[in-house]
Structures are given as C-alpha cells and as structure tokens.
Design an enzyme around this catalytic site. Structure first.
Site, PDB file in Angstrom:
ATOM      1  N   GLU A 151       0.833  -1.204   0.000  1.00 20.40           N
ATOM      2  CA  GLU A 151       0.000   0.000   0.000  1.00 20.40           C
ATOM      3  C   GLU A 151       0.868   1.255   0.000  1.00 20.40           C
ATOM      4  O   GLU A 151       1.829   1.368   0.753  1.00 20.40           O
ATOM      5  CB  GLU A 151      -0.910  -0.004   1.226  1.00 20.40           C
ATOM      6  CG  GLU A 151      -1.881   1.177   1.272  1.00 20.40           C
ATOM      7  CD  GLU A 151      -2.725   1.205   2.529  1.00 20.40           C
ATOM      8  OE1 GLU A 151      -3.762   1.902   2.524  1.00 20.40           O
ATOM      9  OE2 GLU A 151      -2.360   0.530   3.518  1.00 20.40           O
ATOM     10  N   LYS A 185      -9.760   2.634  -2.335  1.00 20.26           N
ATOM     11  CA  LYS A 185      -9.942   2.005  -1.031  1.00 20.26           C
ATOM     12  C   LYS A 185     -11.350   2.243  -0.482  1.00 20.26           C
ATOM     13  O   LYS A 185     -11.782   3.382  -0.320  1.00 20.26           O
ATOM     14  CB  LYS A 185      -8.893   2.572  -0.068  1.00 20.26           C
ATOM     15  CG  LYS A 185      -8.795   1.916   1.287  1.00 20.26           C
ATOM     16  CD  LYS A 185      -7.571   2.476   2.013  1.00 20.26           C
ATOM     17  CE  LYS A 185      -7.352   1.847   3.358  1.00 20.26           C
ATOM     18  NZ  LYS A 185      -6.093   2.331   3.983  1.00 20.26           N
ATOM     19  N   CYS A 200      -5.959  -2.705   2.239  1.00 27.22           N
ATOM     20  CA  CYS A 200      -5.663  -2.584   3.666  1.00 27.22           C
ATOM     21  C   CYS A 200      -6.870  -2.806   4.584  1.00 27.22           C
ATOM     22  O   CYS A 200      -7.298  -3.926   4.798  1.00 27.22           O
ATOM     23  CB  CYS A 200      -5.001  -1.232   3.950  1.00 27.22           C
ATOM     24  SG  CYS A 200      -4.145  -1.195   5.556  1.00 27.22           S
TER      25      CYS A 200
END
Length: 285
Positions: free
Chosen positions: A23, A98, A135
């Site tokens: 990331e 995300k 994540c």
C-alpha cells in the site's frame, strides 16, 4: 524506485505472472502525522510511477498492481488511496479506490482521503480474474464477499499495518476470506519502522511520538482450501513467489457449495432494512 525496481526484476526473472506492491509504495506511510505536505506524493493515474511500472510489465509480460496516492485532477484534485492495475502489455486495465478508511489509533487517513467510489471491480487478466481489497477493507467481511460475487479468483490485500494494533489478526483474516469466498488471497504488508521529523498525537491519550510503530511485514498467500504459504520476514522486505492453481477455486466451490447454500435474499432483506433510519433489530423477548 530503485529498490522496488530491483525486486520487480527479480520477480521477472522468477517468471512471476502477477505482482502486487505494498500500500502507498511510492512514499512513507505518513498519514499518521496529519501534515498536508505529504500530499506532494500524490500523482495522477498515468503518472511517473505508473509509467515506470508499465515498462516493467511489458518487459516481463507481467500484470502489476500499484497502490498509490492518487491525485484526481478531474474532480478538483481530490486525493484517493488507489490501486492501479497494469496489464501484461503495459496497458492500464483500471483502478480501484480504497473502500474502507480507518479511524483507529494513529491511522488518521481521513485527513487526506475518504472512502472510495469504485465499487468492487474485478479485472480479467490473461492470468486470471483479480481484485484488490486495500488494507483496512480486510476487516470487513462483506467487502471480501463482494469481490467474490463479482467473480474474483485472486484478491490482493496491499496493507500498511503495525504490530501493536493488528498483528494477532493478520494470520487469520486473509485465510478466513479465502475460505469463505473460495478464492486465493495475497496478504501484503509493509515492513520496518518509519520515523518522522516532528512528533504527533492521535487523540488517544498517548504521549507525542515520531513513529507509527513497527510495520511487521509477514506477507503470505492463502488458498480457498485453507492452506497457506509460509510468511515473509517480520523485519526485512522481500519477494514471495507462489504457484497457484486457479482450478482449486471451482473445486472448493463444488465441494462446499457455499454459494448454493447462501441465503442472499435473506441478507439483502435485512441489510435493506438496516440502512434505514427507522430500523428495528429482530429481537425476540
């Protein structure tokens, strides 16, 4: 980009088909500081890092997933936490932003960007159908499930997470997602400790400090049959190469019939009620 370039070259020599970087690989994971100067690392989709990786993808006939800090010039230069998927011909297949932004501990990411707006895309590559669950999305089972419903065979989870907060969860979540959704998961984590010039606090009562904590690495790959690879180091960066048989996804689906035995209509009915302001839990007394 030299160190990353060296690792990609090693992957190319090893014959890797699909490579996923960590990331925000182009920068320190500085979102703990809340200092806006770190926005200077943001770049457009076809920016410098993408061009660098496009050449690597063409050279090695490799699909590369590049998680960056995206500058969306078409919408007021808004910033997103984005993964770009580069095809084996060097073409940009697409991007995913995300979905879930943490608000826990030093993860002050919403100072920089908010929840993504790209849904749960699956990218059909020459090597299989892949998706990217960035994540913090790994803590949300429905997020994992949505990629599976869209047909993913491999879901990559590029992360930057620290030991004190999440390490006990790390060996469990990717494996659980792989089992529940009958696909492979690549769990990728940053490694090392990053120290920043000025101390910061996060409203959690802890004294001011200059580091996020230790990013514990330990990247691994989980399979739908509950098996997994050994993890990479907790202290050193590295390259994990694994051969996966995508036929296993269908074999596990046939064996366990999770999709056939799911009750999506019941879940949909409950969720449709839950998102309304006048929701009443179904509690029997």
């Amino acid at each position: 980009m030299g160190r990353v370039g060296t690792i990609i070259d090693a992957a190319g020599v090893a014959g890797v088909n699909i490579l996923c970087l960590q990331e925000a690989w182009i920068m320190p994971f500085a979102f703990c500081t809340r200092e806006k100067s770190w926005c200077e690392f943001a770049e457009v989709i076809n920016g410098e890092s993408t061009k660098f990786l496009q050449e690597k993808a063409k050279k090695y006939n490799m699909v590369i997933i590049s998680p960056i800090l995206e500058r969306d010039e078409a919408h007021g230069s808004t910033i997103w936490n984005t993964a770009i998927v580069i095809g084996n011909n060097g073409n940009i297949l697409g991007k995913h932003r995300k979905n879930h932004i943490p608000r826990v501990g030093d993860f002050n990411e919403s100072t920089y960007y908010m929840e993504g707006n790209t849904g749960h895309p699956v990218f059909e590559t020459v090597y299989g159908k892949i998706a990217v669950n960035i994540c913090y999305g790994r803590h949300h089972p429905l997020n994992w499930q949505a990629f599976g419903l869209n047909g993913a065979e491999i879901v990559f989870n590029p992360s930057a997470t620290v030991g004190e907060l999440s390490e006990p969860m790390w060996p469990i979540e990717a494996r659980n997602a792989a089992i529940a959704n009958s696909y492979f998961v690549g769990a990728i984590n940053r490694v090392g400790t990053e120290v920043f010039p000025r101390p910061f606090t996060s409203g959690d009562g802890k004294p001011a400090h200059k580091d996020f904590g230790h990013f514990y690495g330990s990247s691994y790959i989980a399979a739908p049959d509950s098996s997994c690879t050994p993890s990479l180091s907790r202290y050193r960066d590295g390259l994990l190469v694994a051969e996966v048989d995508l036929n296993l996804c269908q074999q596990v689906k046939d064996k366990w019939a999770f999709r056939m035995t799911s009750r999506y209509e019941l879940y949909a009915e409950l969720l449709n009620k839950y998102i309304k302001h006048d929701f009443n839990p179904q509690v029997v007394t």
